[in-house]
Every structure is written in C-alpha cells, then in structure tokens.
Design an enzyme around this catalytic site. Structure first.
Site, PDB file in Angstrom:
ATOM      1  N   GLY A   1       0.865  -1.188   0.000  1.00  0.00           N
ATOM      2  CA  GLY A   1       0.000   0.000   0.000  1.00  0.00           C
ATOM      3  C   GLY A   1       0.897   1.231   0.000  1.00  0.00           C
TER       4      GLY A   1
ATOM      5  N   ARG B   1      -2.086  -8.755  -2.255  1.00  0.00           N
ATOM      6  CA  ARG B   1      -3.263  -9.560  -2.617  1.00  0.00           C
ATOM      7  C   ARG B   1      -3.784  -9.126  -3.988  1.00  0.00           C
ATOM      8  NH1 ARG B   1      -8.852  -8.813   0.339  1.00  0.00           N
ATOM      9  NH2 ARG B   1      -8.039  -6.732   0.080  1.00  0.00           N
TER      10      ARG B   1
ATOM     11  N   SER C   1       3.323  -4.847  10.807  1.00  0.00           N
ATOM     12  CA  SER C   1       1.878  -4.771  10.550  1.00  0.00           C
ATOM     13  C   SER C   1       1.094  -5.076  11.820  1.00  0.00           C
ATOM     14  CB  SER C   1       1.493  -5.707   9.400  1.00  0.00           C
ATOM     15  OG  SER C   1       1.657  -7.065   9.764  1.00  0.00           O
ATOM     16  N   ARG C   2       0.775  -6.336  12.056  1.00  0.00           N
ATOM     17  CA  ARG C   2       0.101  -6.755  13.275  1.00  0.00           C
ATOM     18  C   ARG C   2       0.682  -8.100  13.698  1.00  0.00           C
ATOM     19  NH1 ARG C   2      -1.308  -2.239  13.645  1.00  0.00           N
ATOM     20  NH2 ARG C   2      -3.416  -1.384  13.783  1.00  0.00           N
TER      21      ARG C   2
ATOM     22  N   GLU D   1       0.358  -8.442  22.566  1.00  0.00           N
ATOM     23  CA  GLU D   1       1.024  -7.186  22.936  1.00  0.00           C
ATOM     24  C   GLU D   1       0.480  -6.732  24.276  1.00  0.00           C
ATOM     25  OE1 GLU D   1       0.700  -4.139  19.946  1.00  0.00           O
ATOM     26  OE2 GLU D   1       1.768  -5.368  18.496  1.00  0.00           O
TER      27      GLU D   1
ATOM     28  N   HIS E   1       5.615  -1.416  19.312  1.00  0.00           N
ATOM     29  CA  HIS E   1       4.552  -0.897  18.433  1.00  0.00           C
ATOM     30  C   HIS E   1       4.646   0.634  18.319  1.00  0.00           C
ATOM     31  CE1 HIS E   1       0.299  -1.971  16.820  1.00  0.00           C
ATOM     32  NE2 HIS E   1       0.783  -0.919  16.179  1.00  0.00           N
TER      33      HIS E   1
ATOM     34  N   GLY F   1       5.421   2.276  15.325  1.00  0.00           N
ATOM     35  CA  GLY F   1       5.469   2.627  13.903  1.00  0.00           C
ATOM     36  C   GLY F   1       5.151   4.083  13.605  1.00  0.00           C
TER      37      GLY F   1
HETATM   38  C1  DGY Z   1      -1.761   1.908  13.030  1.00  0.00           C
HETATM   39  O1  DGY Z   1      -1.910   3.086  12.697  1.00  0.00           O
HETATM   40  O2  DGY Z   1      -2.483   1.000  12.596  1.00  0.00           O
HETATM   41  C2  DGY Z   1      -0.698   1.618  14.027  1.00  0.00           C
HETATM   42  O3  DGY Z   1      -0.225   0.324  13.934  1.00  0.00           O
HETATM   43  C3  DGY Z   1      -1.185   1.900  15.401  1.00  0.00           C
HETATM   44  O4  DGY Z   1      -2.033   0.890  15.842  1.00  0.00           O
END
Ligand code: DGY
Length: 326
Positions: free
Chosen positions: A155, A177, A235-236, A265, A284, A286
């Site tokens: 993205g 994807r 990402s997650r 987390e 976390h 980012g």
């Molecule tokens: C987001 O913006 O999705 C970050 O990972 C914070 O959760």
C-alpha cells in the site's frame, strides 16, 4: 444547545483534545489498563461519538448498546479491532487515519532493517556492558546494498519503504493480494508470495490483519525463506505464528527477526521471543513521533466532528455503506 456526548478511550494529543472539548462533552478513559467492557457499554449508552484505540473490540454488542451513536473514530490506520460490517449495519461511519503516518511508519520499518543488519542495538549493549573496553569482539552485521528486499503488503507505506530501499541500493520485489500495475513507478517488481519467500534476503511485512492474513507466516513459510533471511514485521502480531517464528530463529531456518508488533502485545517478560539473541523488538512505535501522532489525533477529531454533524468523514472506511451521510 447542549454539547454532544463523546467517549474517548485512551490518550489524545492535547491540541486535538482541546478542540474536541470546545464542541463536545467528553468522558475519557485514561487509565493504563483496558476499559472494562461493562463500563464501556454503560458509557456508550448515551454517546453520540466514540473514539477508540485498538484495545477495544467494536462489534455488534457495542453498537446495539449505543443507540445514539453517529460516528466512531480511531487514531490508527489499522482497524482489525473494528467490525466494519456491524458499523455499516448500524449506519455508523468509521474513520481511521491513513496518509498522515506513511513516511513515519516507513522510516521505522526501514530502521528496523538497518538496525538489525548493522547490529546497532547489540553494539550499544556491547559498549554499555563494557565489552568494548575489555577487548571483546562483536559479531559482524551484513550489507543491505545489492540485496533483495521483499515487501508483503504494497500500500502507501509499502511504496514508501520501497523508495527508501531503492535509495540504499536494494533490489525490491513485492507481493500484494491485489496485483498493482505501477511497478515502474514504485520501483518494485511483483512476485508470487512463494517466489518472494524464496528470493528475498529481507522481508518487511506491512499487510493489514484480516481473516486471510492471520497466521500468514507459519512453519511452512519460514522453511521457504533463505537461512540468511531477515524477517521484519511492522503490521500486526497475529499475521505471524509466533511459535513458528521462535522455532525458525532457534533452528537457524532464518537469520534474524525485527518486530514492531507481537502477538500478544505487550510481549510478556518470560516469553521465548525475549530469550533469543537474533531478534530486535520495539513496542509498536510505527507512527510514534510527535508530528505524526499530532496529525493523527487531529484527523481523528476531524473525523469525529464531521460525523457528529452528519457530514462526510475526512477518512472513512465504510463511506460507501453509509446511508444519507456520505
Ligand atoms: C496503526 O496506525 O495501525 C498503528 O499500527 C497503530 O495501531
């Protein structure tokens, strides 16, 4: 005229909070622990606006308990904690914060690659522990110029990471994807997921968490990677099978991991991940810069205020599903 009731879960940068306070009557959960569900359901019962963070599951139960709710906003681009179908069913627009965090998150993703490749955090530990002065040796890192970076999830953030990688002399491939048709523009070549796993010297994961991507990286995927591969997840956490990652790092199936997200987390102090020497974990962060969090908070408030006035949100995930507001 009375101010609309708004529930805010978690912190919001002061300028954005003050702007919200001018127009709304606010109930805010500021404690470090997650808001107990019964209190949340009680608070939303008369709320017209709701700002959540990713510790809150927004689902049918919550929406049923919030008959006056006109808008939900979250200060994040990811929204895996939000049941978008349910929001649309109750005609509640949901706003997130895309765009404003692109460069900041790309910087962090690329920093994790650089820090692990060059052993920066180990170097700092080495100095702090007096090993340098004692004449000990620190193990070498690797060069990234000339190496192949595989980005999974192409993205806006993926494209920004590709730009950085090109500037550092890397060859960039990606899997998404939906195949993009602007490889030349983003400077990255599309590959199948399988080919990317085989070819990449480093993999940066940026895909959102969904039913399709939960557990996307498991034993089989780590087995397909190079034994010298660096694996970076921004990402997650649940996109990765953590047990499989621990095993891959212990057995040398891959060389190194850097994670800004974990499952769960926060990662517990006695978690096997923390016993490994070939890993770097950040909490976390980012999008965690003053400028970006300020912009995210303002966009969150923009979304919320627009929804309260029945206007289109600046960034709405379910815009096409909302009747009479968008
Ligand atoms: C987001 O913006 O999705 C970050 O990972 C914070 O959760």
């Amino acid at each position: 005229m009375s101010k609309p009731n708004v529930v805010v879960i978690g912190g919001l940068m002061t300028p954005a909070l003050e702007r919200l306070q001018n127009f709304c009557s606010i109930k805010q959960w500021k404690k470090e622990n997650d808001i107990p569900r019964d209190i949340l359901l009680e608070w939303v019962a008369d709320a017209e606006g709701l700002i959540v963070n990713n510790s809150v599951a927004v689902n049918e139960e919550l929406l049923q308990n919030a008959p006056r709710l006109k808008v939900i906003a979250q200060m994040a681009v990811g929204y895996d904690n939000i049941d978008i179908e349910a929001c649309s069913k109750y005609n509640v627009p949901f706003g997130n914060t895309p765009g404003v965090l692109v460069d900041t998150t790309a910087d962090l993703a690329f920093s994790l690659l650089l820090c692990s490749a060059r052993r920066i955090h180990e170097g700092w530990d080495f100095v702090r522990e007096n090993s340098w002065a004692l004449g000990h040796k620190l193990s070498f890192g690797i060069d990234i110029a000339g190496k192949t970076l595989g980005i999974v999830g192409m993205g806006q953030i993926g494209a920004a990471v590709a730009q950085r990688a090109k500037a550092f002399g890397m060859n960039v491939i990606y899997y998404n994807r939906n195949r993009r048709h602007d490889d030349d523009k983003i400077g990255a070549a599309y590959q199948s997921f399988e080919t990317l796993l085989n070819k990449a010297d480093a993999i940066i994961v940026l895909t959102p968490l969904s039913q399709e991507t939960r557990g996307l990286f498991g034993r089989e995927e780590f087995r397909k990677m190079k034994s010298t591969a660096y694996f970076i997840n921004v990402s997650r956490g649940p996109v990765v099978d953590t047990d499989a990652l621990v095993e891959a790092l212990q057995t040398g199936e891959i060389a190194y991991a850097a994670l800004d997200v974990t499952d769960p987390e926060p990662v517990a102090r006695d978690h096997p991940l923390l016993t490994l020497s070939n890993i770097l974990i950040t909490p976390h962060i980012g999008s965690a810069t003053v400028e970006t969090r300020t912009a995210m908070a303002q966009l969150t408030v923009d979304n919320l205020l627009a929804g309260l006035e029945d206007k289109p949100l600046a960034a709405c995930v379910n815009a096409s599903r909302i009747i009479g507001k968008e």
